[in-house]
Structure formats: C-alpha cells, structure tokens
Enzyme design. Sequence first.
Site, PDB file in Angstrom:
ATOM      1  N   GLY A 255     -18.011  13.073-102.612  1.00 33.54           N
ATOM      2  CA  GLY A 255     -18.891  13.864-101.748  1.00 33.54           C
ATOM      3  C   GLY A 255     -18.680  13.438-100.316  1.00 33.54           C
ATOM      4  O   GLY A 255     -17.625  12.927 -99.947  1.00 33.54           O
ATOM      5  N   CYS A 258     -16.193  14.350 -95.515  1.00 36.13           N
ATOM      6  CA  CYS A 258     -14.742  14.513 -95.351  1.00 36.13           C
ATOM      7  C   CYS A 258     -14.060  15.171 -96.544  1.00 36.13           C
ATOM      8  O   CYS A 258     -13.483  16.252 -96.401  1.00 36.13           O
ATOM      9  CB  CYS A 258     -14.096  13.150 -95.072  1.00 36.13           C
ATOM     10  SG  CYS A 258     -14.516  12.465 -93.457  1.00 36.13           S
TER      11      CYS A 258
END
Length: 436
Positions: A255, A258
Amino acid sequence: MNITVVGTGYVGLVTGIAFAEVGHEVICLDVDEIKVAKLRQGNTPIYEPGLESYLIRNIEANRLAFTTVPTQAFAEADVIFIAVGTPERKDGSADLSYIEAACRTVAEEIRHSTVVVIKSTVPVGTNECLETMMNTISLHSIHVVSVPEFLREGQALSDTFQADRIVIGAQDAHSSELVRSIYEPFERPIFLTDRRSAELIKYGANAFLATKISFINEIANLCDELGANVDDVASGMGMDQRIGRSFLRAGIGYGGSCFPKDTKALVQIAGDVTHDFKLLKSVIEVNNTQRHRLVAMAKAHFGSLIGLRVAVLGLSFKPNTDDMREAASLVIIDELLESGAHVVAYDPVAQSQAKRILSPTVEYANSVTEAIDQADACLLVTEWDEIVDTPVDVYCKLMKNPVLFDGRNCYSLDEVKQSTLTYYSIGRNDIIHAYT
C-alpha cells in the site's frame, strides 16, 4: 551551496533537512502558511522517526529556513528542487497540475539562470516538457534535471544518508556536475544518466518491488493449497543471490503513496505508447485480491460476522508512519462493517488520520490489550513493534474467542502451537489451527 526546495511534504521536507544536515544553506517554500509556521517552530507535519530532531538542529544552526514567499525563496538559490505531489487520477495516470504550477511559479519569479531539479515522480518525458514550459515563460535560461527519490516511509533518514544510489538524469554536463556536487557530501554511489532513463528508473524500481510482493503472495496462496510453508519457501528462494530475500515476505499486499500509484501510472505510461504491460497488470490485480484474504478467512471460520466484535490491529499501510494512503486496513475495515461486524481499531500513531477517513461507527482503542479485550476475533494488519511484541498468551487471556488472523505472519508457528490460540496466517498451512 544555496538550495531552495519547493514543497514541504514527505519528500520535500526530508530532502531539505538532509541537505541542511550535510552543510548546504536551505530554504523551503510552501503555499501552506500554517504548515510553514509550525515548521519554523520545529514541528514536523509528518510522522517520521528522528526527523524532528534533525529539523530543530538545522533551524538552530541557521542552515534551514521556511517561507511562503517565492521571491524570498528564489533570490539566492543556486539550484531549485521541486518536490510536490503527483497524485493518481481516476484513470491511473499521474496528476501533474501541482508540479506544473510549481514550475510556473519558478519561471515567473527567478531573477537569474538556474538549474531546476525534479524530485517528484513523473511520467517519462515530463522533465523535458517542464523545461520547455519554463523557458517559454522565463526571461532566464532554466535547465531541468531529474533526481528521483527512493525514500521509504519510516526509514527516510537511513534511506537518505545510506542510499543505495543517487540517480541523476541530465541532458548537459554542466547541470549534471552541479547536481552531483550537491550530493557529494552524502558519500553515496551516484549514477549519471539521461532524464528519460532517470524517470523510468523510478517507476521500474517500484514496479519490480511490487512484483516481488505480489509474486510471493501468490506463492503463499499456493502454499495454503499444497501444505507448504511460505516462510521456508521464501528463505530458500532468497538464498539465491539473483533473487534476494528482501520483499519476499508474504502478507496482505502493498500500500502507501508509491507502489499503488506508480504501478498504475506505469501501466498508463505503457498504454500511451500502445504497450500492453500484462505482467504489471497482474501484479496490481493480485495485490487488490490479497487485501480481501483476511476477511475471507474470518468468514470461512465463523460463517457470519454479524454482531461479532472484531479487533483490527494496525491502520497505517506499514509500520513507523501515520500514512494511510492505500492501506490494507481501509479495505478490510469497510468489508468487516459491510459484513455486520463491530470494529475496534488500534494503531500507535495513525488513529487521528483514520478518524478522518473511516466510518464513524469504528471504535478506537488506546492499546493492543484494550482493542482485543472481549473480542470475538482479531485481524493483525500492520506489524508495528508494539503489536508484534504482544505475547500470544495475551490474546488467549483477553479475547472472548481467541482467534487471530495474522495478515503479516508476525508470530512463530512454534509459539502459537504451544498456546490455545486459533491462528490463521498467510501461506503457512502446516500449523494445526491453520486455515484450510
């Protein structure tokens, strides 16, 4: 050297502080007056271990300042770094409106020729377009250099001062050498290349790491079907130096700000040149599916979650950050609530963020023990030290129904086998209480 950093978000603030720490004179520019006022007082707007002490030290040493006035920020700048957000659009592409606005401000306000370094993650070819735009507006020549960031939230300082490499993408030797000299005090490997290659290195690196995560999660799911242990499989695979052990830890997916954004953006970038990036599409699909795994286990165990008190431990997308962008907890908690469960959540630092995002029906605890007290089930979502260090026996003593669904494989199977805890993990099907 006199350096201006535009943007005091995660990347910009860490970059500015790091430059000041190695001796440069740094001024950070941001449009948010409240944030700038807090930074001047030594208060960081983000949670990052150790960052605030660096901030205060460099402010007191007069190497670091903050302003909302562009003319003040650019007056003596030898190099300008831009580190503003490039959030995801609905179609997966990068929203470049913030970086375009920042570049326009630079072009309008500078009073001498300069080098502008783009730290923001941008699609391939963006630096070239930004250079053209700024030189169309400005009366002074501007050379744009790409220096992508590779910071991990929660480890930003070590990633800065012990970076594996610093990538500098430039189209002329003078700009390349100037930026290289700025980074020389860090004494880290510097890789020089062209701008487009630098832009793609950033996306390629994140896409590859995301691929490793989704790959080991698929292996973990296969382990559950075949009775193998994904920890052993990953360790055996990782001993091959061509593969390596990092990012081969099974769980409930990646998650943050990025990996989700950059993988989808790279698929979009590929699509723009009619390249069907099938592998990366599968990586994204696997990750999206993996987030539902813990709730699927809980439903299989209980049959129905209606009326059950379910503790969720960890809300941020990873430990040592309060960032909840694309966190697995968001999907998991929404699914639990839709299934009729009452959710009690705990996170050491991200609860204030969570309260602004999650349903108001979520209850928040002040500790691990408070969260699991009298709970029918517990879902371990983020592997904070405080959570991982909670002994298995504590779950057995406090929970109404001691069932733990461990989305990060935090506990050893030997420890669990010696307890009365019913324990579900990812890809470790050889324990007697494991999910089948």
